[in-house]
Motif scaffolding. Structure first.
Motif, PDB file in Angstrom:
ATOM      1  N   PHE A  49       0.827  -1.206   0.000  1.00 21.06           N
ATOM      2  CA  PHE A  49       0.000   0.000   0.000  1.00 21.06           C
ATOM      3  C   PHE A  49       0.866   1.263   0.000  1.00 21.06           C
ATOM      4  O   PHE A  49       0.495   2.270  -0.608  1.00 21.06           O
ATOM      5  CB  PHE A  49      -0.947   0.007   1.194  1.00 21.06           C
ATOM      6  N   ASP A  50       2.007   1.211   0.671  1.00 22.98           N
ATOM      7  CA  ASP A  50       2.933   2.356   0.668  1.00 22.98           C
ATOM      8  C   ASP A  50       3.451   2.625  -0.749  1.00 22.98           C
ATOM      9  O   ASP A  50       3.501   3.774  -1.201  1.00 22.98           O
ATOM     10  CB  ASP A  50       4.118   2.093   1.604  1.00 22.98           C
ATOM     11  N   GLN A  51       3.836   1.557  -1.443  1.00 21.39           N
ATOM     12  CA  GLN A  51       4.324   1.706  -2.812  1.00 21.39           C
ATOM     13  C   GLN A  51       3.195   2.145  -3.737  1.00 21.39           C
ATOM     14  O   GLN A  51       3.401   2.956  -4.655  1.00 21.39           O
ATOM     15  CB  GLN A  51       4.928   0.379  -3.301  1.00 21.39           C
ATOM     16  N   LEU A  52       2.001   1.623  -3.511  1.00 15.91           N
ATOM     17  CA  LEU A  52       0.837   1.981  -4.317  1.00 15.91           C
ATOM     18  C   LEU A  52       0.571   3.484  -4.242  1.00 15.91           C
ATOM     19  O   LEU A  52       0.240   4.125  -5.256  1.00 15.91           O
ATOM     20  CB  LEU A  52      -0.379   1.199  -3.825  1.00 15.91           C
ATOM     21  N   ALA A  53       0.742   4.050  -3.057  1.00 14.40           N
ATOM     22  CA  ALA A  53       0.521   5.486  -2.882  1.00 14.40           C
ATOM     23  C   ALA A  53       1.550   6.303  -3.658  1.00 14.40           C
ATOM     24  O   ALA A  53       1.240   7.390  -4.167  1.00 14.40           O
ATOM     25  CB  ALA A  53       0.572   5.841  -1.400  1.00 14.40           C
ATOM     26  N   ASP A 101      -1.545   2.935  -8.970  1.00 15.40           N
ATOM     27  CA  ASP A 101      -1.356   2.074 -10.142  1.00 15.40           C
ATOM     28  C   ASP A 101      -0.921   0.677  -9.679  1.00 15.40           C
ATOM     29  O   ASP A 101       0.230   0.451  -9.309  1.00 15.40           O
ATOM     30  CB  ASP A 101      -0.284   2.680 -11.054  1.00 15.40           C
ATOM     31  N   TRP A 102      -1.853  -0.276  -9.706  1.00 14.70           N
ATOM     32  CA  TRP A 102      -1.558  -1.613  -9.229  1.00 14.70           C
ATOM     33  C   TRP A 102      -0.574  -2.348 -10.132  1.00 14.70           C
ATOM     34  O   TRP A 102       0.258  -3.136  -9.657  1.00 14.70           O
ATOM     35  CB  TRP A 102      -2.852  -2.427  -9.095  1.00 14.70           C
ATOM     36  N   GLU A 103      -0.640  -2.121 -11.430  1.00 18.35           N
ATOM     37  CA  GLU A 103       0.287  -2.789 -12.344  1.00 18.35           C
ATOM     38  C   GLU A 103       1.722  -2.366 -12.069  1.00 18.35           C
ATOM     39  O   GLU A 103       2.635  -3.202 -12.021  1.00 18.35           O
ATOM     40  CB  GLU A 103      -0.088  -2.478 -13.797  1.00 18.35           C
ATOM     41  N   SER A 104       1.940  -1.069 -11.853  1.00 22.61           N
ATOM     42  CA  SER A 104       3.289  -0.571 -11.558  1.00 22.61           C
ATOM     43  C   SER A 104       3.782  -1.067 -10.210  1.00 22.61           C
ATOM     44  O   SER A 104       4.968  -1.381 -10.034  1.00 22.61           O
ATOM     45  CB  SER A 104       3.307   0.965 -11.581  1.00 22.61           C
TER      46      SER A 104
END
Length: 426
Positions: free
Chosen positions: A166-170, A175-178
């Protein structure tokens, strides 16, 4: 005193002391109606305790110390957060403590109120020189209890790792693919090269790769160039082409490669060299666009395995482990162990994390059920528990053991572990 303050917390929280005919140091009778709630944040150790002291009933905080004088060494006398303390629980009472209004805080001395064997068991665990504290004792614990503790450890591990997702998603604006690309790259590092793979993904956005998926050579040039492997002089045509392509693409996108010195080759089998892993990573990206979407559509383990097999790895790597030296024959496909590693550390994690994010419990369960179908990981840590008598049936339990080892056994937090608590009470 050969034990930490947390041992007294344990004694208090689970009422492992003689609770009848208690008296405070002031001589007043004490009846413990509720020990309160353990506080993991700043402030007194337990809140909302309910006590009968003398003829009055109190509701407030309980503070625990090895010695009464620790109240001052910890600076509580100047902290307004401690004004609601109604009982000071200590092992030794060496100094009275007074409130701002001059009244003395009641003290309960635990020193002679709990079984000596409890402390002996605790010291045996925390002073253990074995691989993990209960290595010689865990075989005597009911396997049902052990499995229950490990199941909680797996849920805890999944929650911790999901928070990282979730931290990276933010950072990439949802972007879930990234985000999946980032963690997939990290998993391709297979621990030894996990960090440089992660740096590579951070330096080479998935959006850039997507623009060149119709041109495999350009994708390979981007990956190997950003990894720092295309700055030498090459005799083979393949790396020469990669170098030319990368020079153009680097200028076009303003790319800054990571240092080639970050990659580790020493004491590794050639099939695990980062150059071959990078070639396999390129092949997986080329095999399927929008990998995360595809992962979500696949429900069964064999299909996931198939997705990671038969990758279109460039034929150059059939005879090379790196750019400078030719080899007779190289296995360019991921082995079964490597496939399971990627499914465990990237795919199962993301299926469950997305389920949590989108409030789809069925996806969370799918991720966990996949782990139950994958063979247990075989490493130094899991072997030590297996040799001690712990049954490890699948990756669900091997992952749980990695969690309990890192966050409990190594740190000797036996008082926070259900297995440790059971041993202490025996």
């Amino acid at each position: 005193m050969r034990f930490p303050e947390s041992f007294l917390h344990f004694i208090w929280q689970f009422r492992l002391f003689k609770a009848l005919n208690l008296f405070c140091t002031t001589g007043e009778p004490l009846v413990i109606l509720a020990v309160g709630m353990a506080n993991k944040h700043a402030g007194p150790d337990f809140s909302q305790a309910k006590l009968s002291i003398g003829e009055r009933t109190w509701i407030g905080d309980v503070e625990i110390h090895l010695k009464s004088s620790d109240w001052f060494s910890h600076g509580h006398q100047d902290d307004p957060g401690y004004v609601a303390v109604i009982l000071h629980v200590v092992y030794e009472h060496d100094q009275p403590i007074y409130r701002k209004d001059g009244s003395e805080i009641p003290v309960l001395i635990l020193k002679d109120l709990f079984p000596e064997g409890l402390l002996t068991n605790f010291e045996g665990l925390v002073n253990s020189i074995h691989t993990f504290p209960c290595e010689k004792l865990i075989h005597g614990i009911d396997p049902i209890l052990v499995n229950g503790v490990l199941s909680r450890m797996m849920i805890e591990r999944l929650a911790q790792k999901s928070d990282l997702v979730f931290d990276q998603l933010a950072k990439v604006n949802g972007d879930w693919e990234s985000t999946f690309y980032h963690f997939l790259a990290k998993s391709f590092g297979f621990k030894v090269n996990e960090i440089p793979f992660e740096f590579l993904a951070a330096s080479l956005p998935l959006a850039v790769i997507r623009k060149h998926l119709d041109h495999p050579l350009q994708v390979e040039a981007l990956v190997f160039g950003q990894a720092g492997f295309l700055f030498g002089t090459f005799k083979d045509a393949y790396p020469q082409k990669l170098k030319r392509e990368y020079r153009f693409l680097q200028k076009k996108y303003g790319l800054i490669p990571i240092g080639v010195g970050a990659w580790k080759f020493l004491r590794m089998r050639p099939q695990n060299f980062p150059t071959l892993r990078l070639a396999q990573f390129c092949a997986l990206l080329l095999k399927s666009d929008r990998l995360f979407s595809k992962v979500l559509e696949i429900e069964h383990l064999p299909e996931l395995q198939q997705m990671l097999k038969n990758l279109p790895v460039n034929p150059y790597w059939k005879t090379h482990y790196h750019f400078q030296k030719e080899a007779k024959k190289v296995e360019i496909q991921l082995g079964s162990g490597s496939v399971f590693h990627l499914i465990i550390n990237a795919i199962c994690l993301f299926i469950s994390a997305y389920g949590k994010y989108s409030d789809q419990p069925d996806l969370i369960n799918r991720g966990l059920q996949l782990l139950e179908k994958i063979p247990a990981e075989n490493n130094v840590i899991t072997k030590s528990y297996q040799q001690a008598g712990v049954s490890i049936d699948n990756a669900f339990f091997s992952q749980a053991l990695l969690q309990i080892n890192k966050y409990y056994c190594v740190q000797k937090k036996c008082l926070n572990c259900g297995i440790g608590i059971k041993i202490l009470n025996q």
